[in-house]
Design a protein around this motif. Structure first.
Motif, PDB file in Angstrom:
ATOM      1  N   GLY A  74       0.818  -1.211   0.000  1.00  0.00           N
ATOM      2  CA  GLY A  74       0.000   0.000   0.000  1.00  0.00           C
ATOM      3  C   GLY A  74       0.849   1.258   0.000  1.00  0.00           C
ATOM      4  N   VAL A  75       2.029   1.189   0.603  1.00  0.00           N
ATOM      5  CA  VAL A  75       2.930   2.340   0.667  1.00  0.00           C
ATOM      6  C   VAL A  75       3.882   2.362  -0.524  1.00  0.00           C
ATOM      7  CG1 VAL A  75       4.765   3.428   2.006  1.00  0.00           C
ATOM      8  CG2 VAL A  75       2.779   2.485   3.169  1.00  0.00           C
ATOM      9  N   LEU A  76       4.545   1.233  -0.783  1.00  0.00           N
ATOM     10  CA  LEU A  76       5.558   1.190  -1.833  1.00  0.00           C
ATOM     11  C   LEU A  76       5.000   0.933  -3.227  1.00  0.00           C
ATOM     12  CD1 LEU A  76       8.437  -0.829  -0.159  1.00  0.00           C
ATOM     13  CD2 LEU A  76       8.169   1.630  -0.340  1.00  0.00           C
ATOM     14  N   LYS A  77       3.846   0.317  -3.303  1.00  0.00           N
ATOM     15  CA  LYS A  77       3.191  -0.074  -4.565  1.00  0.00           C
ATOM     16  C   LYS A  77       3.864  -1.257  -5.249  1.00  0.00           C
ATOM     17  CE  LYS A  77       0.412   3.401  -4.118  1.00  0.00           C
ATOM     18  NZ  LYS A  77      -0.290   3.291  -2.874  1.00  0.00           N
ATOM     19  N   VAL A  78       5.189  -1.378  -5.168  1.00  0.00           N
ATOM     20  CA  VAL A  78       5.923  -2.478  -5.784  1.00  0.00           C
ATOM     21  C   VAL A  78       7.031  -2.894  -4.826  1.00  0.00           C
ATOM     22  CG1 VAL A  78       7.395  -3.147  -7.719  1.00  0.00           C
ATOM     23  CG2 VAL A  78       5.493  -1.598  -8.109  1.00  0.00           C
ATOM     24  N   ALA A  79       7.134  -4.203  -4.533  1.00  0.00           N
ATOM     25  CA  ALA A  79       8.182  -4.671  -3.617  1.00  0.00           C
ATOM     26  C   ALA A  79       8.430  -6.159  -3.837  1.00  0.00           C
ATOM     27  CB  ALA A  79       7.777  -4.430  -2.176  1.00  0.00           C
ATOM     28  N   THR A  80       9.623  -6.600  -3.465  1.00  0.00           N
ATOM     29  CA  THR A  80       9.942  -8.024  -3.485  1.00  0.00           C
ATOM     30  C   THR A  80       9.636  -8.596  -2.105  1.00  0.00           C
ATOM     31  OG1 THR A  80      12.219  -7.699  -2.752  1.00  0.00           O
ATOM     32  CG2 THR A  80      11.821  -7.643  -5.132  1.00  0.00           C
ATOM     33  N   ALA A  81       9.609  -9.921  -1.998  1.00  0.00           N
ATOM     34  CA  ALA A  81       9.352 -10.564  -0.709  1.00  0.00           C
ATOM     35  C   ALA A  81      10.436 -10.200   0.297  1.00  0.00           C
ATOM     36  CB  ALA A  81       9.264 -12.076  -0.873  1.00  0.00           C
ATOM     37  N   ASP A  82      11.672 -10.053  -0.157  1.00  0.00           N
ATOM     38  CA  ASP A  82      12.766  -9.670   0.727  1.00  0.00           C
ATOM     39  C   ASP A  82      12.535  -8.266   1.282  1.00  0.00           C
ATOM     40  OD1 ASP A  82      15.322 -10.011   1.980  1.00  0.00           O
ATOM     41  OD2 ASP A  82      16.195  -8.751   0.410  1.00  0.00           O
ATOM     42  N   GLN A  83      12.134  -7.334   0.441  1.00  0.00           N
ATOM     43  CA  GLN A  83      11.856  -5.975   0.896  1.00  0.00           C
ATOM     44  C   GLN A  83      10.675  -5.948   1.855  1.00  0.00           C
ATOM     45  OE1 GLN A  83      11.344  -4.340  -3.005  1.00  0.00           O
ATOM     46  NE2 GLN A  83      13.419  -3.483  -3.061  1.00  0.00           N
ATOM     47  N   ILE A  84       9.639  -6.723   1.550  1.00  0.00           N
ATOM     48  CA  ILE A  84       8.471  -6.783   2.430  1.00  0.00           C
ATOM     49  C   ILE A  84       8.873  -7.305   3.796  1.00  0.00           C
ATOM     50  CG2 ILE A  84       6.256  -7.930   2.813  1.00  0.00           C
ATOM     51  CD1 ILE A  84       5.923  -7.869  -0.287  1.00  0.00           C
ATOM     52  N   GLN A  85       9.672  -8.365   3.828  1.00  0.00           N
ATOM     53  CA  GLN A  85      10.117  -8.940   5.099  1.00  0.00           C
ATOM     54  C   GLN A  85      10.969  -7.948   5.872  1.00  0.00           C
ATOM     55  OE1 GLN A  85      13.634 -10.229   5.803  1.00  0.00           O
ATOM     56  NE2 GLN A  85      12.841 -10.250   7.871  1.00  0.00           N
ATOM     57  N   ARG A  86      11.899  -7.280   5.218  1.00  0.00           N
ATOM     58  CA  ARG A  86      12.791  -6.349   5.909  1.00  0.00           C
ATOM     59  C   ARG A  86      12.039  -5.143   6.465  1.00  0.00           C
ATOM     60  NH1 ARG A  86      18.385  -7.100   4.905  1.00  0.00           N
ATOM     61  NH2 ARG A  86      18.744  -8.795   3.448  1.00  0.00           N
ATOM     62  N   LEU A  87      10.976  -4.704   5.783  1.00  0.00           N
ATOM     63  CA  LEU A  87      10.209  -3.557   6.261  1.00  0.00           C
ATOM     64  C   LEU A  87       9.201  -3.930   7.348  1.00  0.00           C
ATOM     65  CD1 LEU A  87       9.572  -1.751   2.895  1.00  0.00           C
ATOM     66  CD2 LEU A  87      10.949  -0.919   4.795  1.00  0.00           C
ATOM     67  N   SER A  88       8.538  -5.056   7.190  1.00  0.00           N
ATOM     68  CA  SER A  88       7.476  -5.410   8.133  1.00  0.00           C
ATOM     69  C   SER A  88       7.980  -6.205   9.330  1.00  0.00           C
ATOM     70  CB  SER A  88       6.372  -6.191   7.421  1.00  0.00           C
ATOM     71  OG  SER A  88       6.878  -7.411   6.942  1.00  0.00           O
ATOM     72  N   SER A  89       9.029  -6.978   9.175  1.00  0.00           N
ATOM     73  CA  SER A  89       9.563  -7.810  10.264  1.00  0.00           C
ATOM     74  C   SER A  89      11.088  -7.785  10.263  1.00  0.00           C
ATOM     75  CB  SER A  89       9.085  -9.252  10.100  1.00  0.00           C
ATOM     76  OG  SER A  89       7.694  -9.323  10.026  1.00  0.00           O
ATOM     77  N   PRO A  90      11.683  -6.619  10.553  1.00  0.00           N
ATOM     78  CA  PRO A  90      13.142  -6.544  10.487  1.00  0.00           C
ATOM     79  C   PRO A  90      13.838  -7.444  11.507  1.00  0.00           C
ATOM     80  CG  PRO A  90      12.243  -4.532  11.423  1.00  0.00           C
ATOM     81  CD  PRO A  90      11.084  -5.359  10.927  1.00  0.00           C
ATOM     82  N   HIS A  91      13.142  -7.778  12.579  1.00  0.00           N
ATOM     83  CA  HIS A  91      13.744  -8.641  13.591  1.00  0.00           C
ATOM     84  C   HIS A  91      14.001 -10.059  13.071  1.00  0.00           C
ATOM     85  CE1 HIS A  91       9.403  -9.217  13.812  1.00  0.00           C
ATOM     86  NE2 HIS A  91       9.649 -10.417  14.313  1.00  0.00           N
TER      87      HIS A  91
END
Length: 109
Positions: A25-42
């Protein structure tokens, strides 16, 4: 359990699907790696015992890839192609539909 598997064949949870929709919703385009790093960096520090970086990345992003696949099956996201290193790009299919889902997820949280 059987009902959830029929609805979400990849077995993702509501929280993971919500994370994927929030990032898209924010980035409009992302890879699974980017999604993981942004939503669950831990989770970036998990799976350090895997032998290769590719195996570590595979283990770290598996849950978010499954969530993105379930969203694709529900018609809320689409595959937007691939990056130069062959990572699949995800994008939101219908902003109105994902906004409705995001509103519902925010109320439930």
């Amino acid at each position: 359990m059987a009902g959830r598997r029929v609805t979400n064949a990849a077995g993702s949870s509501n929280a993971l699907r919500g994370d994927v929709l929030r990032v898209l919703g924010v980035l409009k385009v992302a890879t699974a790696d980017q999604i993981q790093r942004l939503s669950s960096p831990h989770l970036s520090f998990r799976h350090t015992l895997k032998k290769t970086p590719a195996q570590r990345k595979e283990a770290r992003t598996a849950a978010h890839r499954a969530a993105a696949n379930d969203l694709r099956r529900h018609g809320l996201s689409v595959d937007g192609g691939r990056t130069r290193v062959s990572a699949r790009i995800r994008t939101v299919k219908a902003s109105a539909a994902s906004g409705t889902v995001l509103g519902f997820l925010n109320e439930a949280a």
